[in-house]
Motif scaffolding. Structure first.
Motif: not given
Length: 290
Positions: A186-192, A200-201
């Motif tokens: 969920a957090v990484f989706g927002r970060a992207i 993000s990576f």
């Protein structure tokens, strides 16, 4: 449905085994389970293991889940090709299984954790800058190798963190891993959406490197092993990059023997096929003619 069938079969098997040995099932009331989980959380080492596996699930799986989407958006590959490249993760696990005995003797468990964080850093920082899709497969293998370095070490520690209730401790371990995955995705989706894939990576790689530094601080430099296999305190750089381990003569011999074995294995397989094939062919021909 399949999982339900398996669960019912295991439940019936457990009841049958207990009845055969004259043991009554221990009641697992909600209150009893809650007390067990709370007892696990009171153990400082258990809290450390659960926190690290939560971070592992959030940082690694949360970002790795989007590698396929990144490949699709960047290189416009087919889903079959993306799946084949992501299978490199499993190949990294196989490489780990070949090397684990040698690595454990050299690095120790604490060294496994820090080496894994370094591998994760290399994976996530290198991946977004790959200019050709062919690099994704080897990089995924690198990520898989790092994951098994860390996760297998944590699993071993999870079996030891509360011996009085190992099953409940392992279930708490799995709960933290899967919760970390859900939070991370969920957090990484927002970060992207806000920062893009590359940033993000890279942030994920830096965060995992910070995790390695945190382990060093937590262990106060202990846990690293020298080429002689003895544990000794080490500075941060030496803890993360134990140069003497890889330059020691025994390490060079191990690597040489491993490479020699990998090179000779196709020759052994080819020799076996050459020896078996004529007899097999004759047998098949005789069977067909009969």
């Amino acid at each position: 449905v399949a999982f339900l069938v398996v669960a019912i079969a295991l439940f019936r098997l457990d009841r049958r085994e207990r009845a055969a040995h004259g043991r009554s099932p221990r009641p697992h009331t909600p209150d009893n389970m809650v007390r067990t989980y709370l007892a696990i959380l009171r153990v400082p080492w258990a809290r450390t293991v659960l926190l690290v596996v939560l971070l592992e699930g959030a940082l690694f799986y949360g970002s790795f889940a989007y590698v396929g989407a990144w490949l699709k958006e960047t290189f416009d590959l087919s889903y079959l090709a993306i799946g084949a490249l992501l299978a490199g993760f499993g190949i990294g696990g196989l490489v780990y299984s070949f090397l684990v005995r040698h690595l454990l003797r050299r690095l120790g468990e604490a060294g496994f954790a820090t080496a894994a964080a370094l591998v994760f850093f290399a994976f996530f920082v290198s991946l977004p800058f790959a200019r050709a899709w062919q690099f994704a497969g080897p990089l995924c293998a690198l990520g898989g190798f790092g994951f098994y370095l860390l996760h297998n070490t944590l699993q071993t520690k999870a079996t030891e963190m509360y011996p009085r209730a190992r099953g409940t401790a392992i279930s708490a371990f799995a709960l933290c891993l899967f919760c970390g995955q859900a939070i991370g995705v969920a957090v990484f989706g927002r970060a992207i959406a806000w920062l893009g894939y590359t940033t993000s990576f890279v942030i994920t790689g830096v965060a995992l490197l910070a995790l390695a530094t945190g382990i060093w601080l937590l262990r106060k430099g202990r846990g690293a092993k020298g080429a002689d296999g003895r544990e000794r305190p080490a500075g941060l750089l030496q803890y993360l990059l134990p140069r003497d381990i890889y330059t020691h003569v025994s390490a060079r011999v191990d690597v040489g023997l491993y490479v020699l074995e990998r090179c000779l294995k196709p020759l052994w397989a080819g020799g076996a096929l050459l020896a078996i094939s004529p007899a097999t062919e004759r047998g098949v021909m005789d069977m067909l003619q009969a």
